[in-house]
Structure formats: structure tokens, C-alpha cells
Design an enzyme around this catalytic site. Structure first.
Site, PDB file in Angstrom:
ATOM      1  N   LYS B  43       0.820  -1.222   0.000  1.00 64.31           N
ATOM      2  CA  LYS B  43       0.000   0.000   0.000  1.00 64.31           C
ATOM      3  C   LYS B  43       0.847   1.262   0.000  1.00 64.31           C
ATOM      4  CE  LYS B  43      -4.201  -1.957   0.468  1.00 64.31           C
ATOM      5  NZ  LYS B  43      -4.865  -2.232   1.728  1.00 64.31           N
ATOM      6  N   ILE B  96       0.028  -4.337  19.701  1.00 67.82           N
ATOM      7  CA  ILE B  96      -1.374  -4.508  20.087  1.00 67.82           C
ATOM      8  C   ILE B  96      -1.857  -5.922  19.735  1.00 67.82           C
ATOM      9  CG2 ILE B  96      -3.738  -3.662  19.682  1.00 67.82           C
ATOM     10  CD1 ILE B  96      -1.828  -1.595  21.011  1.00 67.82           C
ATOM     11  N   GLU B 209      -3.344 -10.350  37.283  1.00 68.36           N
ATOM     12  CA  GLU B 209      -4.370 -11.376  37.132  1.00 68.36           C
ATOM     13  C   GLU B 209      -3.728 -12.742  37.329  1.00 68.36           C
ATOM     14  OE1 GLU B 209      -5.759 -10.365  33.170  1.00 68.36           O
ATOM     15  OE2 GLU B 209      -4.474 -11.850  32.235  1.00 68.36           O
ATOM     16  N   HIS B 248      -7.547 -14.359  28.381  1.00 70.31           N
ATOM     17  CA  HIS B 248      -6.164 -14.068  27.981  1.00 70.31           C
ATOM     18  C   HIS B 248      -5.372 -15.374  27.903  1.00 70.31           C
ATOM     19  CE1 HIS B 248      -6.433  -9.759  29.790  1.00 70.31           C
ATOM     20  NE2 HIS B 248      -6.755  -9.761  28.513  1.00 70.31           N
TER      21      HIS B 248
END
Lengths: 379, 295
Positions: B43, B96, B209, B248
Site C-alpha cells: 500500500k 497490540i 491477574e 487471555h
């Protein structure tokens, strides 16, 4: 994805790793026939994905084919830690000189693979690890270059081997490492890894866990990944087919939210206020109305659910999309269980308006909503 | 001083023409972040969100001056995208992308270490210095400038907690997600070291977590170094059953390791203020006067 022992061993055999001679049986008669074929004495092992089958009675011995049939029949009727036994592996009983433990694990903290090994392998390895951790040796592998020959030799040496036996063990460890690379395994573990009386090393047991994130490059596991086997409940299988991160729990409050951390915190909060969650359901970031509707229908279709807590903190997700999903469920199949909806973030005014129009009030604070859903009286 | 990102940041977006890449480039620009170029193979010489697009990072840098990158490319290509950014000297590299194979992450982290690059993620919401810039997908409006540094393994839960802090008048210096995967670039310990040196950070919030030992390692570091700034923490997943992956890739209790209770206990032992529920965090911080000093 956990592989069964027989699956793990078939991968190992392709790489020339020694495994005991044997076969897989789904019926007692098949087990007897395998025993007839291989002769000698055999061990009959339940094929389950949960750990601890030995202590649960899922491993038995047979001296004669008829005895093997009877023992296989007993094991095939067992349920081990909630998992039905559907197959048994019938294998020659090895002439054991020593039971070792050998494992190649993904070492999260060190960002590499690490070899864990011990010369005190067998059923009690977890006790060994707890009570005498010094008996488990740790050998880190370079994340780029992996296990070199000298890495494997060093491990073999530390386990007390020399000469030809050291070379044999080195080969076996190298091949187990190769298996971990070829199949993107986060765990390859042989316990016991048996040294036989005639000086061979054989993976008497073998467990492989494949990294779920690598499945896209493993067409060989595609069919296997689709099967809802072992530890996945039918409800979980259905939810996962629909792209939801879903874990079934045993409470009665259905939970749906966006983002794994937020949903985990939602379960914790429901627990904290005295409720019991029925599931973990993450619709993910940017979920559209259809996705939300599917999730809600799966949750309300669960018999044990008495009420549902929808917890949305919208960033890339939009509250109006979530609201539309709820409206769609109401229109198509009806809302079967009372809902508490907490919404905050992107487009929440619009989401609130849509839900108010079908008689559902929304809350903005997670604590308040959690307390409300826990306190809710249900028929 | 601003950690990792700020007004000085001139970032490239790798994967700028994809849905997520384009959408978040728009939001990052709106927040005031300098996004100076995009990269999507095939692109080149086009424009996305008003930003010039190139085929490779190196060709972008021939034309444009940049010092950081954010990566949105699909998982199968993420390892190479990270290496391409590192080779070009971009730092930090924010990834990300989720669902990257652990082996790829492992190799990428080794490459980053060798080249002295900082990787945030993968599977992270990114980094934000409130009021200055964000390289990430977090909603900017829940954050406010101030003195609390926030590091987290989760996305939405970070926004939830940031909004509690903001509502209570407690601003943040930098908030970042270390990532929800088993293998990540920055660890809690790395971030604690950065916050320790950062003059605009007066207190730290860690959002952990279940799974792994990132929280225990952080607790050990806090104890060993007599960490000079107050630390508060919340650990998600007390209600999680063992052996189940909670969304996750990294959120799984294996055997008896990685439980929320063990992590909370370890944090308490070393003097970290542990919140039972996320909404308690502002109150815990308000007990620490230092946290409220605004810069």
C-alpha cells in the site's frame, strides 16, 4: 490444546523417540486383543486430559489377556475428575531400572524454554517438587538457538549418566526438544521417563500441550482442535464455536462482559458480594450486536442460570451495539432471565435510551450493579 | 519527564490500513499523538487517515523522522513486524496484536534485548501519558494527568480502574498494559524500575491477574529494593477455576501456581496495598498523601 497420551506418543514415534509397544483400545475386547498381540505383561492406562489419573485408579496391570480385558472394562467405566474415560492405552510393561522425570516447558518469566528434569520421576513428582525442590534441575535454553547437543548432555550428566547411556539420554532429550519446536508445544513432559534394565530410555508416559495461538500454522491439528474433548463442556464448546471466550462455572448468575480482565473482575465482585457466577463470558473488544445476541442466548439457555449480569465498559465496543444485541434477543426468542445491565463509555447515552425503551434500566457503576444482581430475588 | 510516550513521540503505525489500525490511528491523532507515517506492504504511496503510507519501515524512515511504532499486523506476521521496527531503531515498539504464538514472542523478545529495544505487549492496550500522547487503543477520556503510574495485564480493567482514579481526582503519570500473553516484553518489574526513576510518578498501581509469576516477581523486587514509592494492587481472577484459560492466553492457573489469592498474599506481605475490589484503589491511594501531589 492438550493432547492425549496416545496422540503425544504417536508424534514422538514419528521422530524416532522410544515409546513402549502397544495399542489403543475403545472396548475391553480390543484391549485383550492388543495384549495377545504384544504378549508378556501389560499396563492399561486411561486416556484422559486431566492430571492425576494414576492416583485416581486409572492405571492398572494385566498379566493375561483376559485379565487385561476385565481391567480395561473397569477403566472404561470410570470418570476421572469429571472426565469420562473413552479409550485406554495397552502397553508392554517395561523392565524398569529407574524412573526419571523430563520436561521442556515454556518459561514465562525467563522468556525461553527451560528443561526440568529429575532422577526421582514417577507419580509423586509434584511432592518432590514441593518438598525437595533442589531435586529438580532447571536448565534454560537459548530462545533463539534452542537446545544444543551440549545442553542435553549437561542435563544427562547432572542426572548421573555417563558413556553410552549418556549418549542415549542426550538423543532422547534432543528429540523431545525437536518435538516441541515442530509442534509449537508449550509443554512436552515425560513422567516417568524410564531407564530400562537393558539400558534404553523410553517415554513410558508423554504429555504434550500445543500452544493454542500457533494452531493457524498446524493444519495437522485442525480437526483435533474442533473436537470438544476432555475438559471442554458442551456449553463451552458451543460458545467457543461462536468466537466467545467462555468458561462454565457452577453458580447461578450468568456473566457477560467485554475484556478478559474486566470479566474476571466481575466474577470476583459478584463473589465478593455473596453471589455465585455461572460462567465467564468475554465478548471481546468491538463486539457487534449479533455477537452480543449470540452470547446472551447461550447464557440464558443454560438451565442453572437464574439471572444475568451484563457488564460493559465501552472503549472500542459501543454501548448502542450491545443494547441492540439485547433488543434482538428480546424480539427473536425473548429474554428468559432477569437482566442487570451496567454500561459506561462509548455511546452509552444511546445504549441506555435503547434499553430503556424496552423497559430495561442501566446502571453506570460496576459495584452498584454487582450488588443489585446478587441481591435480586429470583423465582 | 514522560515515560515511553509523550509530546516528543513521533510514531509509525504498522498495519495502518487494516480496520483496527485505521480506526485507532484516527483516535490517536485526535488525542494529539504525532502519528507521522504508516506501513502496510503493498500500500506504499497511498494515504490513510491523512498519514502517508509506505511498504516498509526502512523506506518510511528515508522520508520521515520517527522514533516509535505501534503494531496492528495480524499474528502470523507480528514477529517480523517487530523485528523490522527494531532494525530501524524505533523505540518503544508497542504490539497490540493478540494471539501471537509464544515461540514467536520468545524469539522477538530475545531480538529486542540484543538490540536494546523496549517492547510493550503483545496483547496490550498500549501506553498513554494522559494529556500528552497515547500509543494504544485505550479510550483517552477516562485518563487524566497526574502522579500515579499504572501498569496492567488487562485492557478494559485498566480503563475501569483509570476511570475510578480520575473520578476521585487522582491523575496518572503513565498507564500501560504489559500484555495478557504468557511471554511479554516489559514485565511489572521493568515498569516498577521506570516508575522509580520517573520524577512525575509518586505512586504506582499494579493490576495483575491469575497465571504466571509476574506479580510475585514484582513483590519480590519491591521487598528487595525497599521500593521508595507507595504501591497499590488489584489481582483479577479469585473466582477463576484452576486449569481454565480465562480469556487471555496467559490467564491460567497451572496446578496450584498462579492463583489470585497467592499473588494478593505475596503483595500484602511486602507492604503493597491490596484492593479486594477495583473500586477500593482510589481510597487506598488517598491514604498515601504522596499520591495526591500533582505535578
Amino acid at each position: 490444546m492438550k493432547l492425549f497420551e496416545y496422540e503425544s506418543k504417536s508424534l514422538a514415534q514419528n521422530l524416532g523417540i522410544n515409546t513402549p509397544r502397544g495399542g489403543l483400545a475403545s472396548t475391553p475386547d480390543e484391549a485383550r486383543d492388543i495384549h495377545k498381540r504384544i504378549g508378556g505383561e501389560v499396563v492399561i492406562k486411561a486416556q484422559v486430559l486431566v492430571a492425576g489419573r494414576g492416583k485416581a485408579g486409572g492405571i492398572k496391570f494385566g498379566t493375561k489377556p483376559d485379565e487385561t480385558r476385565d481391567r480395561a472394562s473397569e477403566i472404561l467405566n470410570m470418570t476421572i475428575k469429571g472426565e469420562r474415560v473413552k479409550k485406554v492405552l495397552v502397553e508392554q510393561k517395561l523392565a524398569i531400572k529407574k524412573e526419571l522425570f523430563g520436561s521442556i516447558v515454556l518459561d514465562r518469566a525467563n522468556k525461553c524454554q527451560t528443561v526440568l528434569a529429575s532422577d526421582e520421576g514417577g507419580i509423586d513428582i509434584e511432592d518432590v517438587a514441593k518438598q525437595s525442590p533442589e531435586k529438580i534441575l532447571h536448565h534454560r535454553l537459548d530462545p533463539v538457538f534452542g537446545m544444543r547437543g551440549y545442553d542435553a548432555r549437561q542435563v544427562g550428566l547432572k542426572l548421573g549418566y555417563a558413556g553410552q547411556r549418556l549418549n542415549s539420554l542426550t538423543d532422547l532429550l534432543s528429540n523431545l526438544y525437536r518435538l516441541s519446536v515442530i509442534y509449537d508445544a508449550e509443554l512436552v513432559e515425560s513422567n516417568p521417563l524410564v531407564e530400562t534394565n537393558d539400558g534404553k530410555f523410553v517415554t513410558a508416559d508423554l504429555r504434550v500441550i500445543v500452544d493454542d495461538n500457533s494452531l493457524f500454522r498446524h493444519p495437522e491439528f485442525q480437526e483435533r482442535a474442533k473436537e470438544a474433548s476432555g475438559e471442554v463442556t458442551p456449553l463451552e464448546a458451543k460458545a467457543r464455536e461462536n468466537g466467545l471466550a467462555f468458561v462454565e462455572l457452577d453458580g447461578d448468575i450468568g456473566i457477560m462482559g467485554n475484556g478478559a480482565g474486566l470479566v474476571m473482575a466481575t466474577l470476583d465482585m459478584v463473589n465478593h458480594y455473596g453471589g455465585k457466577p455461572a460462567n465467564f463470558c468475554d465478548v471481546g473488544g468491538g463486539a457487534n450486536a449479533e455477537h452480543v445476541a449470540t452470547a446472551l442466548q447461550i447464557i440464558q439457555g443454560d438451565q442453572k442460570v437464574s439471572r444475568i449480569f451484563v457488564n460493559i465498559l465501552a472503549g472500542i465496543t459501543r454501548c448502542d451495539e450491545v443494547a441492540k444485541g439485547i433488543v434482538d434477543v428480546k424480539k427473536v426468542v425473548g429474554l428468559k432471565k432477569p437482566l442487570v445491565v451496567r454500561m459506561q463509555g462509548t455511546n452509552f447515552e444511546e445504549g441506555k435510551r435503547i434499553l430503556n425503551s424496552i423497559g430495561i434500566t442501566t446502571l453506570e457503576k460496576m459495584d452498584e450493579a454487582a450488588r443489585l444482581v446478587v441481591a435480586m430475588k429470583v423465582a | 519527564m514522560t515515560l515511553l510516550v509523550g509530546k516528543h513521540t513521533r510514531a509509525i503505525v504498522q498495519g495502518i490500513t487494516g480496520n483496527q489500525g485505521a480506526f485507532h490511528t484516527r483516535l490517536m491523532l485526535d488525542y494529539g499523538t504525532q502519528i507521522v507515517a504508516g506501513v502496510t506492504p503493498g500500500k506504499g504511496a497511498t494515504v490513510s487517515q491523512g498519514v502517508p503510507v509506505f511498504d516498509t519501515v526502512a523506506s518510511a524512515l528515508e522520508k520521515i523522522d520517527a522514533n516509535a511504532t505501534i503494531i496492528f499486523v495480524p499474528a502470523p506476521f507480528a514477529k517480523e513486524a517487530g523485528m523490522e521496527a527494531i532494525d530501524a531503531g524505533l523505540n518503544p515498539v508497542v504490539i497490540i496484536t493478540e494471539m501471537i504464538p509464544a515461540r514467536d514472542s520468545m524469539i522477538l523478545m530475545a531480538y529486542a534485548k540484543e538490540h536494546g529495544a523496549t517492547i510493550v505487549g503483545p496483547n496490550t492496550p498500549g501506553v498513554i501519558t494522559p494529556g500528552e500522547a497515547k500509543l494504544g487503543i485505550m479510550p483517552g477520556d477516562v485518563f487524566s494527568p497526574g502522579g500515579v503510574g499504572v501498569a496492567s495485564r488487562s485492557g478494559t480493567l485498566t480503563y475501569e480502574i483509570a476511570s475510578y482514579l480520575t473520578h476521585a481526582g487522582i491523575g496518572q503519570s503513565t498507564c500501560l498494559g504489559i500484555g495478557g500473553d504468557p511471554v511479554t516484553g516489559l514485565s511489572f518489574v521493568d515498569v516498577l524500575k521506570m516508575f522509580r526513576e520517573d520524577k512525575s510518578t509518586n505512586a504506582v498501581v499494579l493490576i495483575g491477574e491469575i497465571g504466571g509469576s509476574a506479580e510475585e516477581d514484582a513483590a519480590n523486587y519491591i521487598a528487595e529494593t525497599h521500593y521508595p514509592k507507595p504501591v497499590a494492587a488489584y489481582v483479577a481472577g479469585r473466582a477463576a477455576p484452576p486449569g481454565k484459560r480465562m480469556g487471555h492466553a496467559g490467564a491460567i492457573i497451572t496446578g496450584t501456581e498462579g492463583t489470585a489469592d497467592a499473588k494478593m498474599k505475596r503483595f500484602s506481605e511486602v507492604g503493597v496495598l491490596v484492593a479486594e475490589v477495583p473500586s477500593e484503589l482510589p481510597r487506598l491511594l488517598q491514604q498515601q498523601k504522596a499520591a495526591l501531589v500533582q505535578h
